[in-house]
Scaffold this active site. Structure first.
Site, PDB file in Angstrom:
ATOM      1  N   HIS A  78     -24.145 -21.633  14.644  1.00 25.18           N
ATOM      2  CA  HIS A  78     -23.465 -21.810  13.559  1.00 25.18           C
ATOM      3  C   HIS A  78     -21.864 -21.017  13.913  1.00 25.18           C
ATOM      4  O   HIS A  78     -21.316 -20.654  12.886  1.00 25.18           O
ATOM      5  CB  HIS A  78     -23.866 -21.563  12.250  1.00 25.18           C
ATOM      6  CG  HIS A  78     -25.095 -22.240  11.829  1.00 25.18           C
ATOM      7  ND1 HIS A  78     -25.106 -23.438  10.926  1.00 25.18           N
ATOM      8  CD2 HIS A  78     -26.160 -22.310  12.181  1.00 25.18           C
ATOM      9  CE1 HIS A  78     -25.991 -23.961  10.796  1.00 25.18           C
ATOM     10  NE2 HIS A  78     -27.175 -23.361  11.555  1.00 25.18           N
ATOM     11  N   ASN A 151     -28.612 -26.849   5.383  1.00 24.19           N
ATOM     12  CA  ASN A 151     -27.989 -27.604   6.494  1.00 24.19           C
ATOM     13  C   ASN A 151     -27.763 -28.922   5.785  1.00 24.19           C
ATOM     14  O   ASN A 151     -28.356 -29.262   4.464  1.00 24.19           O
ATOM     15  CB  ASN A 151     -29.019 -27.870   7.586  1.00 24.19           C
ATOM     16  CG  ASN A 151     -29.024 -26.720   8.632  1.00 24.19           C
ATOM     17  OD1 ASN A 151     -28.016 -25.923   8.586  1.00 24.19           O
ATOM     18  ND2 ASN A 151     -30.023 -26.479   9.417  1.00 24.19           N
ATOM     19  N   HIS A 342     -27.620 -14.586   4.192  1.00 29.96           N
ATOM     20  CA  HIS A 342     -29.019 -13.911   4.527  1.00 29.96           C
ATOM     21  C   HIS A 342     -29.882 -14.678   3.407  1.00 29.96           C
ATOM     22  O   HIS A 342     -29.733 -14.668   2.488  1.00 29.96           O
ATOM     23  CB  HIS A 342     -29.030 -12.680   4.296  1.00 29.96           C
ATOM     24  CG  HIS A 342     -30.371 -11.917   4.459  1.00 29.96           C
ATOM     25  ND1 HIS A 342     -31.408 -12.386   5.571  1.00 29.96           N
ATOM     26  CD2 HIS A 342     -30.693 -10.608   4.479  1.00 29.96           C
ATOM     27  CE1 HIS A 342     -32.319 -11.431   5.364  1.00 29.96           C
ATOM     28  NE2 HIS A 342     -31.842 -10.219   5.020  1.00 29.96           N
TER      29      HIS A 342
HETATM   30 FE1  HDD Z   1     -30.036 -20.123  10.698  1.00 32.11          FE
HETATM   31  C1  HDD Z   1     -26.901 -19.007  10.943  1.00 32.11           C
HETATM   32  C2  HDD Z   1     -29.029 -22.612   8.520  1.00 32.11           C
HETATM   33  C3  HDD Z   1     -33.234 -21.671  10.579  1.00 32.11           C
HETATM   34  C4  HDD Z   1     -31.211 -17.626  12.523  1.00 32.11           C
HETATM   35  N1  HDD Z   1     -28.286 -20.723   9.977  1.00 32.11           N
HETATM   36  C5  HDD Z   1     -27.244 -19.966   9.999  1.00 32.11           C
HETATM   37  C6  HDD Z   1     -26.087 -20.613   9.475  1.00 32.11           C
HETATM   38  C7  HDD Z   1     -26.829 -21.692   8.725  1.00 32.11           C
HETATM   39  C8  HDD Z   1     -28.199 -21.701   8.903  1.00 32.11           C
HETATM   40  C9  HDD Z   1     -26.014 -22.785   7.648  1.00 32.11           C
HETATM   41  C10 HDD Z   1     -24.620 -20.348   9.155  1.00 32.11           C
HETATM   42  C11 HDD Z   1     -24.396 -19.294   7.967  1.00 32.11           C
HETATM   43  C12 HDD Z   1     -22.935 -19.073   8.043  1.00 32.11           C
HETATM   44  O1  HDD Z   1     -22.175 -20.115   7.726  1.00 32.11           O
HETATM   45  O2  HDD Z   1     -22.708 -18.085   8.499  1.00 32.11           O
HETATM   46  N2  HDD Z   1     -31.079 -21.851  10.053  1.00 32.11           N
HETATM   47  C13 HDD Z   1     -30.369 -22.590   8.951  1.00 32.11           C
HETATM   48  C14 HDD Z   1     -31.348 -23.689   8.419  1.00 32.11           C
HETATM   49  C15 HDD Z   1     -32.455 -23.424   9.212  1.00 32.11           C
HETATM   50  C16 HDD Z   1     -32.425 -22.152  10.048  1.00 32.11           C
HETATM   51  C17 HDD Z   1     -31.045 -24.466   7.252  1.00 32.11           C
HETATM   52  C18 HDD Z   1     -33.873 -23.836   8.922  1.00 32.11           C
HETATM   53  C19 HDD Z   1     -34.309 -24.350   7.775  1.00 32.11           C
HETATM   54  N3  HDD Z   1     -31.856 -19.682  11.396  1.00 32.11           N
HETATM   55  C20 HDD Z   1     -32.900 -20.290  11.414  1.00 32.11           C
HETATM   56  C21 HDD Z   1     -34.049 -19.647  12.028  1.00 32.11           C
HETATM   57  C22 HDD Z   1     -33.444 -18.336  12.496  1.00 32.11           C
HETATM   58  C23 HDD Z   1     -32.160 -18.720  12.131  1.00 32.11           C
HETATM   59  C24 HDD Z   1     -35.598 -20.029  12.183  1.00 32.11           C
HETATM   60  C25 HDD Z   1     -34.183 -17.379  13.193  1.00 32.11           C
HETATM   61  C26 HDD Z   1     -35.469 -17.102  13.180  1.00 32.11           C
HETATM   62  N4  HDD Z   1     -29.377 -18.368  11.646  1.00 32.11           N
HETATM   63  C27 HDD Z   1     -29.923 -17.582  12.173  1.00 32.11           C
HETATM   64  C28 HDD Z   1     -29.232 -16.453  12.696  1.00 32.11           C
HETATM   65  C29 HDD Z   1     -27.456 -16.904  12.124  1.00 32.11           C
HETATM   66  C30 HDD Z   1     -27.859 -18.200  11.331  1.00 32.11           C
HETATM   67  C31 HDD Z   1     -29.082 -16.104  13.985  1.00 32.11           C
HETATM   68  C32 HDD Z   1     -26.608 -16.875  12.834  1.00 32.11           C
HETATM   69  C33 HDD Z   1     -25.324 -16.228  12.335  1.00 32.11           C
HETATM   70  C34 HDD Z   1     -25.835 -15.804  11.313  1.00 32.11           C
HETATM   71  O3  HDD Z   1     -27.138 -15.935  10.936  1.00 32.11           O
HETATM   72  O4  HDD Z   1     -25.156 -15.219   9.966  1.00 32.11           O
HETATM   73  O5  HDD Z   1     -29.417 -15.268  11.901  1.00 32.11           O
END
Ligand code: HDD
Length: 704
Positions: A78, A151, A342
């Protein structure tokens, strides 16, 4: 563009008032970071005019050092996003299900920040790639920040978060050469998919038009997981969150997205910014699917499985409130980049379930902010700071901004008067009995990876299915490894035999002879984008092609008629500036045709004026605008002599208005008008435009 939204923060917006305290209002003289005035920032201090630069030039060193450190790591997923502020208001109290203050007081406007994003691409990638879109909302509630990190698709690729690094490594550019950027059409993703069939339901969504939203203002949002609401009495209700855009859910077409990627890589970001700046505020309704705990096991799938939806036929979506986005950020980096979401940012009344994907997320998001934002004090950044009071014994760390006072930073204490004392309306975790053996094992109730993929396919309109089939052919067709293609086709054969055969033929592998599993035939109409047609042209963008001799008065009337309906008209001509209208008056040109493209508009209209129409009919670029808009199923219109330009364009045989026709003629979404009541033309055109696209159209031989 000037941005009146900057001055329009509603009175009483606590978050905006808080941000005002840190906004840079200065129009002062140049200084260093320490406030020392500077009168030359162009020449470094040197020993003589042609001599070496001196170490003591503190202004030079500070300026360059700061610049050298300007970048922070982009989000691991993202990375590319766009955000806006707004507010949320619940329609009626949800107290029966939750004690969350912001969901129980209909008189309360809770400030929000929403960040929309793509997933796979880097910060500088194009907006219109085939991808999931993030829809993350931070509610600045009086009880603390609540983040709904969703999402635009209601399911996910994997069931357990421990697979997230594998999935992300597979979809991201391949590691040896970092190709392809922001694309899912490559071997490693599809290799993973073929070996990990829990991805398949989500892959159906990803191959559908949902992955190509026309606008962030025209896509749904989903919390994906089953969460839990908890009321005053401590009773739980399972919940799935839905955001529904008031403008309807609409998509681009694949060919168009690829062209936009070059013509305007910021297409979705710009659309959001400009809509807010012009006062056309995006609006979304929050809905909830509520499931009493007693029904936890009433479904043929597991509520804890994030690769499953709850079909709306089984549990309808209850509308609970509305969100309006009405303010663009001041500074992209400070706000959109530094916002830290978060999933574990919850408030009293909202709790988790044991969905193993959610459990992993509750670890990952805090962890990632520590590296991204450089330490544990990121909640003090203006965009992240809650409007609720913060008081605890966490101390120090990089970039600590709070002046903690007193001797005590421990609990319990008597020397600090016992402060901070324990909260009075605290967050209380939902009480649930948990006991089990320590095991690594996926529940059997998560085992069906195909039925809901079939349900999704069965629910699509014919054109949506066609697009999905083409997408599979394109993506697998980009995979170099035949075994990867074959494995995916074998899985598709468990979803739908016809789909599997169509894809197999397209990508040159043996079509499966027999169906592996019979299609169950069930569908859920709410899954189709055709299910909820809209009747508005609000905020749509219309290109009017004009040339010297254009019927300027007709353009003005058309512009006004569309403005009344909320749509925006831009006049495009071969050159910028103005063209002389048929009556001699000047018609202002909004854009030169060669700086734009039909793909940047929702519709293309050609106006009359004999000289204008004759010139446009000889202009290949103008004819391309018309043909390409037609190819992409957009409304196309011709007014008076402008109909002749449509006749000259490489379109199939259509019924167009002829001289003497007193009424507008509509054929395959092509609206033509030679004479008679223009109001009738405006209405006919607006009706086609409100339908977004005209899928029932003969485009096979249109060369665009
Ligand atoms: Fe995630 C970012 C949505 C599964 C780990 N995720 C991130 C963002 C969105 C989502 C919208 C961007 C937030 C922003 O605008 O700053 N992610 C989802 C959805 C998931 C999902 C809807 C499943 C239902 N994500 C998911 C899993 C993991 C992560 C299973 C890790 C185990 N996601 C992250 C992250 C991020 C992230 C690495 C990258 C940047 C951030 O968090 O701030 O922690």
């Amino acid at each position: 563009m000037s941005d009146p939204s900057r001055d329009r923060a509603p009175a009483g917006d606590q978050k905006d008032a808080q941000l005002d305290g840190v906004r840079d209002h200065s129009d002062n003289a140049l200084t260093t970071d320490t406030g020392v005035a500077v009168d030359d920032t162009d020449n470094s201090l040197s020993a003589g005019e042609r001599g070496p630069t001196l170490m003591e030039d503190f202004h030079f060193r500070e300026k360059i050092t700061h610049f050298d450190h300007e970048r922070i790591p982009e989000r691991v997923v993202h990375a590319r996003g766009a955000g806006a502020y707004g507010h949320f208001q619940v329609y009626e109290s949800m107290a029966r299900h939750t004690r969350a203050d912001f969901l129980t007081d209909p008189g309360l406007r809770t400030p929000v920040f929403v960040r929309f994003s793509t997933v796979a691409g880097s910060r500088g990638s194009a907006d219109t790639v085939r991808d999931v879109r993030g829809f993350a909302t931070k509610f600045y509630t009086r009880e603390g920040n609540y983040d709904l990190v969703g999402n635009n698709m209601p399911v996910f690729f994997i069931q357990d978060g421990i697979k997230f690094p594998d999935f992300v490594h597979a979809v991201k550019p391949e590691p040896h050469n970092e190709i392809p950027q922001a694309q899912s059409a490559h071997d490693t993703l599809w290799d993973f998919v073929g070996l990990q069939p829990e991805t398949l339901h989500m892959m159906m969504w990803l191959m559908s038009d949902r992955a190509l939203p026309r606008s962030y203002r025209m896509m749904q949002g989903f919390g994906v997981h089953t969460f839990r609401l908890v009321n005053e009495r401590g009773e739980g209700t399972f919940v799935k969150f839905h955001w529904k855009p008031l403008l309807g859910t609409h998509s681009l077409v694949w060919d168009e997205t690829q062209k936009i990627g070059g013509k305007d890589p910021d297409f979705n970001r710009r659309d959001l910014w400009e809509a807010i700046a012009s006062g056309q505020y995006p609006e979304y309704e929050l809905g909830m699917q509520l499931v009493p705990e007693s029904r936890e096991h009433a479904f043929d799938f597991d509520l804890l499985d994030p690769t499953k939806i709850i079909p709306e036929e089984l549990v309808p979506v209850t509308p609970v409130g509305k969100m309006v986005l009405n303010r663009n950020p001041d500074n992209f980096f400070a706000e959109t980049e530094q916002i830290a979401f978060h999933t574990a940012n919850v408030v009293p009344g909202i709790d988790f379930t044991n969905d193993p994907l959610l459990q992993a997320r509750n670890f990952s998001y805090l962890d990632t902010q520590l590296i991204r934002l450089g330490g544990p004090n990121f909640q003090q950044l203006p965009v992240n700071r809650p409007v609720a009071e913060v008081s605890n014994n966490q101390r120090d760390g990089f970039s600590q901004h709070t002046l903690h006072r007193g001797r005590t930073s421990y609990y319990p204490n008597s020397l600090g008067g016992g402060c901070p004392y324990l909260g009075e309306a605290p967050y209380t975790h939902y009480q649930e009995r948990v006991d089990g053996d320590k095991i690594r094992k996926r529940s059997e109730s998560f085992a069906d990876h195909y039925s809901q993929a079939t349900l999704f396919l069965n629910s699509l309109a014919g054109w949506e299915r066609d697009h999905l089939t083409s997408a599979f052919r394109f993506e697998l067709g980009k995979c170099e490894t035949t075994a990867v293609r074959e494995r995916v086709v074998a899985h598709l054969n468990r979803i739908d035999h016809t789909l599997a055969r169509a894809v197999a033929v397209g990508v040159g592998v043996d079509p499966p002879e027999a169906e592996a599993v019979a299609n169950h035939g069930r569908s859920s109409p709410a899954l189709s984008q055709a299910d909820a047609p809209t009747d508005t042209v609000y905020s749509r963008r219309i290109a009017v092609l004009a040339e010297e001799g254009a019927d300027a008065a007709a353009v003005t009337r058309f512009r006004e008629a569309m403005a009344e309906r909320g749509a925006a008209v831009e006049v495009l001509a071969p050159d910028d500036g103005s063209v002389a209208g048929a009556d001699g008056a000047l018609l202002a040109v909004d854009r030169a045709m060669h700086t734009m493209s039909s793909v940047l508009y929702d519709a293309v209209v050609v106006v009359g004026g004999a000289r204008c129409a004759a010139a446009l009919a000889e202009d290949g670029l103008a004819l391309h605008y018309v043909a390409e808009a037609f190819k992409h199923a957009k409304p196309v219109a011709g007014l008076h002599e402008g109909v002749g330009v449509l006749e000259a364009a490489p379109l199939p045989r259509l019924r167009l208005a002829a001289d003497g026709d007193a009424a507008a003629v509509v054929d395959q979404g092509v609206v033509t008008h030679r004479g008679g009541d223009p109001e009738e033309f405006y209405s006919a055109f607006a009706a086609v435009l409100a339908g977004h696209r005209v899928w029932d159209r003969d485009t096979a031989r249109v060369p665009a």
